[in-house]
Design an enzyme around this catalytic site. Structure first.
Site, PDB file in Angstrom:
ATOM      1  CG  ASN A   9      29.299   0.436  33.150  1.00 40.77           C
ATOM      2  OD1 ASN A   9      28.393   0.896  32.470  1.00 40.77           O
ATOM      3  ND2 ASN A   9      29.804  -0.779  32.965  1.00 40.77           N
ATOM      4  CD1 TRP A  10      25.918   5.373  36.170  1.00 43.00           C
ATOM      5  CD2 TRP A  10      24.298   6.589  35.203  1.00 43.00           C
ATOM      6  NE1 TRP A  10      25.950   6.626  36.738  1.00 43.00           N
ATOM      7  CE2 TRP A  10      24.964   7.390  36.154  1.00 43.00           C
ATOM      8  CE3 TRP A  10      23.240   7.145  34.466  1.00 43.00           C
ATOM      9  CZ2 TRP A  10      24.598   8.722  36.395  1.00 43.00           C
ATOM     10  CZ3 TRP A  10      22.879   8.470  34.697  1.00 43.00           C
ATOM     11  CH2 TRP A  10      23.552   9.241  35.657  1.00 43.00           C
ATOM     12  CE  LYS A  11      27.779  -3.084  34.761  1.00 43.15           C
ATOM     13  NZ  LYS A  11      28.102  -4.429  35.215  1.00 43.15           N
ATOM     14  CG  HIS A  98      31.625  -4.094  30.515  1.00 44.74           C
ATOM     15  ND1 HIS A  98      30.910  -5.224  30.846  1.00 44.74           N
ATOM     16  CD2 HIS A  98      31.835  -3.421  31.673  1.00 44.74           C
ATOM     17  CE1 HIS A  98      30.700  -5.222  32.154  1.00 44.74           C
ATOM     18  NE2 HIS A  98      31.242  -4.149  32.681  1.00 44.74           N
ATOM     19  CD  GLU A 100      27.749  -6.305  32.152  1.00 44.21           C
ATOM     20  OE1 GLU A 100      27.355  -5.211  31.725  1.00 44.21           O
ATOM     21  OE2 GLU A 100      27.981  -6.523  33.369  1.00 44.21           O
ATOM     22  CD  GLU A 170      34.974  -3.783  34.678  1.00 42.12           C
ATOM     23  OE1 GLU A 170      34.513  -3.093  35.595  1.00 42.12           O
ATOM     24  OE2 GLU A 170      34.338  -4.052  33.649  1.00 42.12           O
ATOM     25  N   GLY A 176      29.085  -7.656  39.232  1.00 36.62           N
ATOM     26  CA  GLY A 176      27.675  -7.772  39.584  1.00 36.62           C
ATOM     27  C   GLY A 176      27.370  -8.973  40.477  1.00 36.62           C
ATOM     28  CB  SER A 216      31.536  -6.756  43.524  1.00 38.37           C
ATOM     29  OG  SER A 216      30.630  -7.520  42.758  1.00 38.37           O
ATOM     30  N   GLY A 237      30.037  -0.357  38.801  1.00 35.44           N
ATOM     31  CA  GLY A 237      28.721  -0.631  38.221  1.00 35.44           C
ATOM     32  C   GLY A 237      27.611  -0.308  39.197  1.00 35.44           C
ATOM     33  N   GLY A 238      27.068  -1.351  39.821  1.00 35.32           N
ATOM     34  CA  GLY A 238      25.893  -1.208  40.700  1.00 35.32           C
ATOM     35  C   GLY A 238      25.974  -0.058  41.695  1.00 35.32           C
TER      36      GLY A 238
END
Ligand code: PGA
Length: 253
Positions: A9-11, A98, A100, A170, A176, A216, A237-238
């Protein structure tokens, strides 16, 4: 045997040139080293780069997902992107709900249920996210919160449609933050989710249901998380923004 899924997930990250570069590196790695037999791999770039991604991934083993979709079919919804549009550029998956989006864009389960329906109508696989806040866990309410998210956002589906959905657990406090759920915490919640699915549909449907862990997850902890009996891969993600780390995570299934 359930197949594993590794989804990046590149956001809201990367320029067009950087996205192009990362896609090329991921594809090169897959071409050179192949993928584990039991895993599907996808990237979810920003919507603006989806067509680039599906073009580059065409004929390759890489699949492509969107990060969001409108709950409306078409029309005067400035800034929105419909499921039909995603299908028209050959998107395979779409993240729904998600945390966010729930937090910053006030998406609720009722709207998310409509998004799931839209995607299924266009043969795109929803990756439905659920997960509790830190307060929920500290209040020992995490099971109730996740159960309500699934009940309201997903369990309206009949069995045939439910079989086409992927779930991602999640915990919001792990996203994150560098703070991962322990493998035991992840396993406990994944087993709980699978039991909910068995109760709502059947044991056979639950046994087939792919449940990803997100929060994470990285090159160092992926193997242990993915080795849990009910963890069927990850929503990353990251760490998915670094080709080398993503490659290591893929090979941790
Ligand atoms: P993270 O994000 O891996 O950076 O914690 C996961 C996600 O939000 O899907």
């Amino acid at each position: 045997m359930r197949r594993k899924i590794i989804a990046g997930n590149w956001k809201m990250n990367m320029s067009f040139a950087e996205a192009d570069d990362l896609l090329a590196t991921i594809i090169q790695d897959i071409d050179a080293n192949g993928l584990p037999d039991n895993a599907d791999v996808l990237v979810c770039p920003p919507a603006l780069y989806l067509e680039l991604a599906t073009d580059m991934a065409s004929g390759k083993e890489l699949l492509v997902g969107a990060q969001n979709v409108s709950s409306q079919p078409a029309g005067a919804y400035t800034g929105e992107i419909s499921a039909a549009m995603l299908a028209s550029v050959e998107v395979d998956y779409c993240i729904v709900g998600h945390s966010e989006r729930r937090q910053y864009f006030h998406e609720n389960n009722e709207e998310l249920a409509r998004k799931v329906d839209m995607l299924l109508e266009h043969h795109i696989t929803p990756i439905f996210c659920c997960g509790e806040l830190l307060d929920d866990r500290e209040d020992d309410m995490h099971m109730e919160v996740v159960s309500a998210q699934l009940e309201e956002g997903l369990f309206h589906l009949d069995e045939e449609h439910f079989r086409q959905v992927v779930i991602a657990y999640e915990p919001v406090w792990a996203i994150g933050t560098g703070k991962t759920a322990t493998p035991e915490q992840a396993q406990e919640m994944h087993a709980f989710i699978r039991a909910l699915v068995a109760k709502k549909y059947s044991k056979e449907v639950a046994d087939q249901c792919q449940i990803l862990y997100g929060g994470s997850c990285n090159a160092g902890n992926a193997k242990e998380l993915f080795s849990q009996a009910d963890v069927d891969g990850g929503l990353i993600g990251g760490a998915s923004l670094k080709a080398g780390d993503f490659a290591t995570i893929i090979r941790s299934v």
